[in-house]
Design a protein around this motif. Structure first.
Motif, PDB file in Angstrom:
ATOM      1  N   ARG A  57       0.707  -1.156   0.024  1.00 59.88           N
ATOM      2  CA  ARG A  57      -0.375   0.014  -0.060  1.00 59.88           C
ATOM      3  C   ARG A  57       0.722   0.937   0.003  1.00 59.88           C
ATOM      4  N   ALA A  58       2.370   1.297   0.577  1.00 59.58           N
ATOM      5  CA  ALA A  58       2.754   2.195   0.641  1.00 59.58           C
ATOM      6  C   ALA A  58       3.331   2.271  -0.283  1.00 59.58           C
ATOM      7  N   GLN A  59       3.829   1.824  -1.536  1.00 62.79           N
ATOM      8  CA  GLN A  59       5.026   1.219  -2.390  1.00 62.79           C
ATOM      9  C   GLN A  59       3.657   2.290  -3.842  1.00 62.79           C
ATOM     10  N   ALA A  60       1.946   2.351  -3.601  1.00 61.34           N
ATOM     11  CA  ALA A  60       1.385   2.077  -4.083  1.00 61.34           C
ATOM     12  C   ALA A  60       0.991   3.766  -3.967  1.00 61.34           C
ATOM     13  N   GLY A  61       1.355   4.318  -3.126  1.00 64.86           N
ATOM     14  CA  GLY A  61       0.759   5.703  -2.883  1.00 64.86           C
ATOM     15  C   GLY A  61       0.072   5.793  -1.859  1.00 64.86           C
ATOM     16  N   SER A  62      -0.610   5.102  -0.859  1.00 70.45           N
ATOM     17  CA  SER A  62      -1.071   5.237  -0.292  1.00 70.45           C
ATOM     18  C   SER A  62      -1.464   6.419   1.261  1.00 70.45           C
ATOM     19  N   LYS A  63      -1.950   7.154   1.086  1.00 66.97           N
ATOM     20  CA  LYS A  63      -2.132   7.687   2.350  1.00 66.97           C
ATOM     21  C   LYS A  63      -1.517   7.768   3.363  1.00 66.97           C
ATOM     22  N   ASN A  64      -2.658   6.414   3.748  1.00 74.06           N
ATOM     23  CA  ASN A  64      -2.492   6.265   5.810  1.00 74.06           C
ATOM     24  C   ASN A  64      -2.467   3.985   4.862  1.00 74.06           C
ATOM     25  N   SER A 123      -0.983   2.031   6.742  1.00 71.90           N
ATOM     26  CA  SER A 123      -1.382   1.260   8.003  1.00 71.90           C
ATOM     27  C   SER A 123      -3.495   0.614   8.445  1.00 71.90           C
ATOM     28  N   LEU A 124      -3.720   1.685   7.658  1.00 72.20           N
ATOM     29  CA  LEU A 124      -5.329   1.899   7.726  1.00 72.20           C
ATOM     30  C   LEU A 124      -5.338   0.413   7.714  1.00 72.20           C
ATOM     31  N   ILE A 125      -5.395  -0.516   6.966  1.00 69.31           N
ATOM     32  CA  ILE A 125      -6.276  -1.884   6.632  1.00 69.31           C
ATOM     33  C   ILE A 125      -5.993  -3.195   7.949  1.00 69.31           C
ATOM     34  N   LEU A 126      -4.765  -2.489   9.048  1.00 76.06           N
ATOM     35  CA  LEU A 126      -4.746  -3.405  10.609  1.00 76.06           C
ATOM     36  C   LEU A 126      -5.891  -4.293  11.480  1.00 76.06           C
ATOM     37  N   VAL A 127      -6.655  -2.838  11.280  1.00 81.51           N
ATOM     38  CA  VAL A 127      -7.804  -3.865  12.435  1.00 81.51           C
ATOM     39  C   VAL A 127      -8.837  -4.724  11.644  1.00 81.51           C
ATOM     40  N   PRO A 128      -9.281  -4.028   9.996  1.00 88.40           N
ATOM     41  CA  PRO A 128      -9.826  -5.231   9.139  1.00 88.40           C
ATOM     42  C   PRO A 128      -9.607  -5.948   8.494  1.00 88.40           C
ATOM     43  N   VAL A 129      -7.722  -5.854   8.673  1.00 88.72           N
ATOM     44  CA  VAL A 129      -7.332  -7.631   8.234  1.00 88.72           C
ATOM     45  C   VAL A 129      -7.085  -8.094   8.880  1.00 88.72           C
ATOM     46  N   PHE A 130      -6.996  -7.849  10.673  1.00 86.96           N
ATOM     47  CA  PHE A 130      -7.587  -8.244  11.959  1.00 86.96           C
ATOM     48  C   PHE A 130      -7.943  -9.280  11.667  1.00 86.96           C
ATOM     49  N   ILE A 131      -9.464  -8.903  11.849  1.00 87.03           N
ATOM     50  CA  ILE A 131     -10.890  -8.795  12.184  1.00 87.03           C
ATOM     51  C   ILE A 131     -10.987 -10.435  10.753  1.00 87.03           C
ATOM     52  N   VAL A 132     -10.821  -9.793   9.642  1.00 86.29           N
ATOM     53  CA  VAL A 132     -11.266 -10.554   8.727  1.00 86.29           C
ATOM     54  C   VAL A 132      -9.957 -11.855   8.442  1.00 86.29           C
ATOM     55  N   SER A 133      -9.010 -12.360   8.949  1.00 83.48           N
ATOM     56  CA  SER A 133      -8.534 -13.352   9.195  1.00 83.48           C
ATOM     57  C   SER A 133      -8.494 -13.855  10.792  1.00 83.48           C
ATOM     58  N   LEU A 134      -8.544 -12.998  11.217  1.00 84.21           N
ATOM     59  CA  LEU A 134      -9.109 -14.357  12.659  1.00 84.21           C
ATOM     60  C   LEU A 134     -10.735 -15.016  12.225  1.00 84.21           C
ATOM     61  N   CYS A 135     -11.217 -14.186  11.891  1.00 90.21           N
ATOM     62  CA  CYS A 135     -12.957 -15.038  11.585  1.00 90.21           C
ATOM     63  C   CYS A 135     -12.124 -16.317  10.354  1.00 90.21           C
TER      64      CYS A 135
END
Length: 198
Positions: A154-161, A163-175
């Motif tokens: 995401r950083a290489q693709a020019g995302s401004k934030n 690390s915004l995906i931290l919580v959604p990725v954790f929830i989805v991967s936990l499920c």
């Protein structure tokens, strides 16, 4: 199979561009994006190399062994037949730790090493053992606390934030991991029931 799909998509795009008289757009995109693709790959490779180095330093310093010990009670519950196989449980724990940190490319060799050790303990090498199936469910569930590779992309693709995906990725991967482990356990019980029925 996936290579065939990509080839068909590529060829259909070129044929469509040629049929609509926009073939020059295809060549322009290919030449303009080649440099960006190389730059993106080098940046991503640097991030992966950095995290691989950090994991190696942590391994040499004994940090990964400490992390592995934290997972021991959980892994002994998941793999009761491996309680006396501390080396195998340690390798599984390291693969799990790498997955939790989102180090997919680093976790792969650890996962392969764990699979090789589990296969050595497999009573029937022609069939998947319960331990191998459980390990695959655990790892392929993809439980991630810090998706470092994804953040780097995401950083290489020019995302401004990035690390915004931290919580959604954790929830989805936990499920995903919980569901994979539940289905694995249910499948094993069905298999035992079927074998008893025979």
């Amino acid at each position: 199979m996936i290579n065939t799909v990509w080839l068909l998509l590529l060829l259909s795009g070129i044929v469509t561009a040629a049929a609509t008289g926009k073939i020059m757009l295809v060549s322009d995109v290919i030449f303009s994006n080649t440099a960006k693709a190389i730059e993106f790959s080098i940046g991503l490779a640097g991030t992966i190399a950095f995290w691989s180095g950090i994991l190696k330093v942590a391994e040499t310093a004994g940090v990964t062994a400490m992390i592995a010990k934290l997972f021991q009670p959980f892994l002994k519950w998941l793999f009761p037949s491996l309680i006396r196989q501390s080396q195998v449980l340690g390798t599984i724990a390291l693969a799990l730790a790498a997955n939790l940190l989102g180090l997919g490319n680093v976790a792969t060799p650890l996962g392969l090493e764990a699979m090789a050790k589990l296969q050595e303990l497999n009573a029937d090498p022609e069939r998947v053992s319960k331990e191998i199936a459980t390990f695959l469910a655990l790892i392929l569930g993809g439980l991630t606390i810090l998706p470092s590779t994804l953040i780097a992309v995401r950083a290489q693709a020019g995302s401004k934030n990035p690390s915004l995906i931290l919580v959604p990725v954790f929830i989805v991967s936990l499920c995903g991991t919980v569901i994979a482990l539940i289905f694995n356990q249910l499948a094993y019980k069905v298999l035992i029931w079927y074998q008893r029925k025979e």
